[in-house]
Design a protein around this motif. Structure first.
Motif, short mmCIF file in Angstrom:
data_model
loop_
_atom_site.label_atom_id
_atom_site.label_comp_id
_atom_site.label_asym_id
_atom_site.label_seq_id
_atom_site.Cartn_x
_atom_site.Cartn_y
_atom_site.Cartn_z
N ALA A 194 3.80 1.63 -1.42
CA ALA A 194 4.48 1.42 -2.59
C ALA A 194 3.29 2.39 -3.50
O ALA A 194 3.80 3.13 -4.56
N LYS A 195 1.97 2.30 -3.28
CA LYS A 195 1.04 3.24 -4.12
C LYS A 195 0.89 4.58 -3.42
O LYS A 195 0.77 5.21 -4.44
N ASN A 196 0.99 4.29 -2.34
CA ASN A 196 0.49 6.01 -1.55
C ASN A 196 1.60 5.88 -0.31
O ASN A 196 1.27 5.14 0.71
N GLU A 205 1.06 -1.19 -0.23
CA GLU A 205 0.29 -0.11 -0.02
C GLU A 205 0.73 1.36 0.02
O GLU A 205 0.57 2.41 -0.47
#
Length: 239
Positions: free
Chosen positions: A130-132, A128
């Motif tokens: 890594a995305k945000n 998570e």
């Protein structure tokens, strides 16, 4: 040795359970036997069956990490300071316990395993963030509530199984993690569901304290369970 007093060897986890027999008020009600106690701390997670104050049988325990360790290591993953267990409890009160799903291990009989839950959280957070990069800060309450919900659900799932197997007259909660508010609430709910009396220690007796050590020594002295003065402390002893 100088005054010829006997030595009483007190087991730390036995003492946590004996905290339930410390009476400071006239209305204090001690647990009835047989008693099934869920003991949860930073180093132990056990289901212990008592047929008397000095008759203990560990009927289930963790195969790896303890529940308290899972809370503290989970908090570290969330970049919370040590000890992190109380902080997960604090933030979890403001979150949605069903927002995120973590896997409850499938362990045999009445055994536990918390290493998988901790690893599950680690990979979830890595994915998570890594995305945000702000995922933890933006979802701290819900993450803590969901992680705590998973651990508490798992603890009580095995306790419920133990109650049905051993049919105790009462159940109890003991150890440092017994201070967790969600665990205290849910064990009361389980007690009402299965109609078995439940005993929860006062907050001052949840963490390590001298009174619980004295309580165990009292019962052992009544049974004349003394040891040689040559005995030394053992951090790996089990009862």
């Amino acid at each position: 040795m100088a005054i010829q007093k006997p030595l009483v060897l007190v087991d730390h986890m036995k003492a946590h359970i004996h905290a339930h027999f410390i009476s400071r008020e006239e209305e204090h009600i001690a647990p009835e036997f047989p008693l099934l106690c869920l003991t949860v701390s930073g180093g132990h997670t056990q289901l212990v069956l008592l047929n008397s104050p000095n008759e203990f049988e560990v009927v289930g325990q963790t195969l790896d990490d303890a529940a308290g360790e899972a809370f503290d290591k989970g908090a570290k993953i969330l970049q919370l300071p040590y000890p992190g267990g109380p902080l997960i409890d604090k933030y979890g009160k403001e979150g949605d316990p069903l927002k995120f799903q973590f896997t409850i291990p499938d362990t045999p009989e009445l055994s536990y395993s918390f290493s998988g839950i901790k690893t599950n959280l680690l990979y979830f957070i890595k994915a998570e963030t890594a995305k945000n990069p702000n995922f933890i800060a933006e979802n701290m309450n819900d993450i803590c509530a969901s992680y705590q919900h998973t651990i508490v659900t798992y603890l009580l799932k095995k306790l419920k199984k133990g109650i049905k197997q051993y049919r105790p007259s009462s159940i109890a909660l003991a150890g440092g993690v017994s201070a967790n508010s969600r665990l205290r609430e849910e064990i009361i709910n389980l007690s009402e569901e299965l109609k078995v009396p439940c005993h929860i220690p006062s907050f001052e007796f949840t963490t390590d304290n001298a009174a619980m050590i004295g309580a165990t020594a009292y019962f052992m002295t009544l049974a004349k369970q003394f040891s040689e003065l040559s005995e030394v402390p053992n951090a790996r002893a089990s009862f």
